[in-house]
Write a protein that holds these residues in place. Structure first.
Motif, PDB file in Angstrom:
ATOM      1  N   VAL A   1       4.175   2.362  -1.760  1.00  0.00           N
ATOM      2  CA  VAL A   1       5.607   2.173  -1.960  1.00  0.00           C
ATOM      3  C   VAL A   1       5.989   2.230  -3.425  1.00  0.00           C
ATOM      4  CG1 VAL A   1       7.542   0.607  -1.580  1.00  0.00           C
ATOM      5  CG2 VAL A   1       5.777   0.826   0.149  1.00  0.00           C
ATOM      6  N   THR A   2       5.264   1.612  -4.311  1.00  0.00           N
ATOM      7  CA  THR A   2       5.548   1.680  -5.737  1.00  0.00           C
ATOM      8  C   THR A   2       4.235   1.800  -6.491  1.00  0.00           C
ATOM      9  OG1 THR A   2       5.401  -0.698  -6.155  1.00  0.00           O
ATOM     10  CG2 THR A   2       7.550   0.139  -5.448  1.00  0.00           C
TER      11      THR A   2
ATOM     12  N   THR B   1       2.001  -1.194  -6.530  1.00  0.00           N
ATOM     13  CA  THR B   1       1.226  -1.548  -5.342  1.00  0.00           C
ATOM     14  C   THR B   1       0.158  -0.525  -5.006  1.00  0.00           C
ATOM     15  OG1 THR B   1       2.789  -0.463  -3.846  1.00  0.00           O
ATOM     16  CG2 THR B   1       3.187  -2.784  -4.350  1.00  0.00           C
TER      17      THR B   1
ATOM     18  N   HIS C   1       3.298   2.996   3.657  1.00  0.00           N
ATOM     19  CA  HIS C   1       4.304   3.292   4.674  1.00  0.00           C
ATOM     20  C   HIS C   1       3.738   4.348   5.603  1.00  0.00           C
ATOM     21  CE1 HIS C   1       8.090   4.179   6.605  1.00  0.00           C
ATOM     22  NE2 HIS C   1       8.038   5.438   6.204  1.00  0.00           N
TER      23      HIS C   1
ATOM     24  N   GLY D   1       9.663   9.515  -0.206  1.00  0.00           N
ATOM     25  CA  GLY D   1       9.371   8.092  -0.145  1.00  0.00           C
ATOM     26  C   GLY D   1       8.582   7.600  -1.333  1.00  0.00           C
ATOM     27  N   TYR D   2       7.572   8.352  -1.726  1.00  0.00           N
ATOM     28  CA  TYR D   2       6.736   7.884  -2.821  1.00  0.00           C
ATOM     29  C   TYR D   2       7.450   7.958  -4.162  1.00  0.00           C
ATOM     30  CZ  TYR D   2       2.741   6.755  -5.604  1.00  0.00           C
ATOM     31  OH  TYR D   2       1.914   6.131  -6.483  1.00  0.00           O
TER      32      TYR D   2
ATOM     33  N   GLN E   1      10.617   7.785  -4.686  1.00  0.00           N
ATOM     34  CA  GLN E   1      11.617   6.717  -4.735  1.00  0.00           C
ATOM     35  C   GLN E   1      11.005   5.436  -5.274  1.00  0.00           C
ATOM     36  OE1 GLN E   1      13.267   6.326  -0.801  1.00  0.00           O
ATOM     37  NE2 GLN E   1      14.450   8.227  -0.944  1.00  0.00           N
ATOM     38  N   GLY E   2       9.791   5.115  -4.808  1.00  0.00           N
ATOM     39  CA  GLY E   2       9.100   3.938  -5.319  1.00  0.00           C
ATOM     40  C   GLY E   2       8.775   4.059  -6.791  1.00  0.00           C
TER      41      GLY E   2
ATOM     42  N   ARG F   1      10.405   5.781  -9.004  1.00  0.00           N
ATOM     43  CA  ARG F   1      11.637   5.683  -9.780  1.00  0.00           C
ATOM     44  C   ARG F   1      12.100   4.233  -9.901  1.00  0.00           C
ATOM     45  NH1 ARG F   1      15.841  10.326  -8.305  1.00  0.00           N
ATOM     46  NH2 ARG F   1      16.587   9.680 -10.373  1.00  0.00           N
ATOM     47  N   ARG F   2      11.838   3.432  -8.883  1.00  0.00           N
ATOM     48  CA  ARG F   2      12.148   2.007  -8.999  1.00  0.00           C
ATOM     49  C   ARG F   2      11.277   1.363 -10.071  1.00  0.00           C
ATOM     50  NH1 ARG F   2      12.698   2.450  -3.264  1.00  0.00           N
ATOM     51  NH2 ARG F   2      10.541   1.785  -2.923  1.00  0.00           N
ATOM     52  N   ALA F   3      10.022   1.792 -10.139  1.00  0.00           N
ATOM     53  CA  ALA F   3       9.131   1.264 -11.177  1.00  0.00           C
ATOM     54  C   ALA F   3       9.592   1.695 -12.563  1.00  0.00           C
ATOM     55  CB  ALA F   3       7.699   1.734 -10.918  1.00  0.00           C
TER      56      ALA F   3
ATOM     57  N   ASN G   1      -1.154  10.891  -4.493  1.00  0.00           N
ATOM     58  CA  ASN G   1       0.056  10.301  -5.050  1.00  0.00           C
ATOM     59  C   ASN G   1      -0.043  10.053  -6.550  1.00  0.00           C
ATOM     60  OD1 ASN G   1       1.525  10.299  -2.656  1.00  0.00           O
ATOM     61  ND2 ASN G   1       0.600   8.377  -1.983  1.00  0.00           N
TER      62      ASN G   1
END
Length: 302
Positions: free
Chosen positions: A11-12, A15, A22, A43-44, A46-47, A49-51, A184
């Motif tokens: 997810v990020t 993690t 997911h 999905g990956y 997005q995680g 970019r949050r980081a 990833n």
């Protein structure tokens, strides 16, 4: 030939080492393989970019906030960045790009457990390098590109030499989590590399490279136009990616994952057949630059 697996996406970045994933459904054909990569990439990233929004450098945060990330269901492996209208920017990856990373990592795992198949991995990578060069020429000539064969399909063409690949692929379910982890990591580096081009103000062909009205063929030709840049810019973008990964808490050993290394070889090559792509550094020089950057960058893995 059927490939069936469950690909799990971290997810990020924070993690990556804790095993929080997911689940995504199984795929049943090569076309489905390509289409399945859309969700994996979206999905990956997005995680990631949050980081970036939490731990990235001020320059990365500012630029990434203006980026539209797009995944295209394309048979050609490419990742590129450019500027759109106004202050918006765009980073694009194709489904074939991630699928090739999956193929490379599966071959690495198979070769690791069955060393006798290592020559088959080398042969497959060499075949892809020539196929990539041929497809670059086809794009320039406005001809459709050739499909990339899965390793087990390639094995059939080798007759007896690599028959065992058919039995080994896709990899055992117990190895797929590690496979996706390595894939990833390569996606992370590639996204940050493309973000680096934007942060550093690198130019890639015309400013309308991402026109909404472009056909798939025009988009691929824009990719070739974007490759007409100096090797210095590629080195700079790689250094930016390394430094951002350090800020995000990556371990130095997570920077240059095996499938990323194989992708460099397959899309940059070592011979004159790759002349259309020679604006990129050769794989050895590029990896040497990345390793040197790792050596001089302070890391604080989390």
């Amino acid at each position: 030939m059927t490939r069936s697996w469950t690909i799990r996406i971290a997810v990020t970045l924070a993690t990556l080492l804790t095993g929080v994933f997911h689940a995504v459904g199984a795929v049943t054909s090569s076309r489905a393989d390509l289409q399945a990569q859309v969700g994996h990439l979206q999905g990956y990233v997005q995680g990631l970019r949050r980081a970036i929004a939490v731990k990235g450098s001020p320059e990365a945060k500012q630029a990434d906030a203006r980026v539209d990330f797009i995944v295209t269901d394309s048979p050609f492996p490419m990742a590129q960045s450019g500027r759109e209208s106004g202050d918006r920017m765009r980073i694009e990856m194709t489904t074939q790009f991630r699928l090739l990373l999956v193929y490379f990592e599966e071959l690495s795992l198979v070769a690791g457990s069955t060393p006798a198949l290592t020559p088959c991995k080398i042969e497959y990578t060499g075949m892809l390098a020539h196929l990539y060069a041929d497809n670059l020429a086809k794009i320039s000539a406005n001809k459709p590109v050739l499909a990339v064969p899965a390793p087990e399909v390639f094995a059939i063409a080798t007759e007896a030499r690599c028959d065992a690949l058919e039995k080994e692929l896709p990899v055992n379910p117990s190895a797929r989590g590690f496979r996706d982890y390595q894939v990833n990591l390569a996606v992370v580096f590639t996204y940050l590399h493309e973000l680096g081009h934007l942060v550093l103000g690198h130019k890639r062909g015309s400013d309308d490279i991402f026109s909404a009205n472009m056909t798939e063929q025009e988009r691929m030709k824009a990719f070739l136009a974007g490759m007409r840049m100096s090797r210095a810019q590629e080195y700079e973008a790689d250094r930016f990616a390394v430094r951002e990964l350090a800020r995000l808490g990556a371990h130095p050993l997570e920077i240059l994952s095996p499938p990323l290394n194989d992708m460099f070889v397959a899309t940059s090559g070592f011979d004159c057949d790759m002349r259309l792509g020679l604006t990129h550094p050769d794989p050895t020089a590029r990896m040497r630059n990345i390793v040197h950057t790792i050596e001089v960058t302070p890391f604080h893995p989390q």
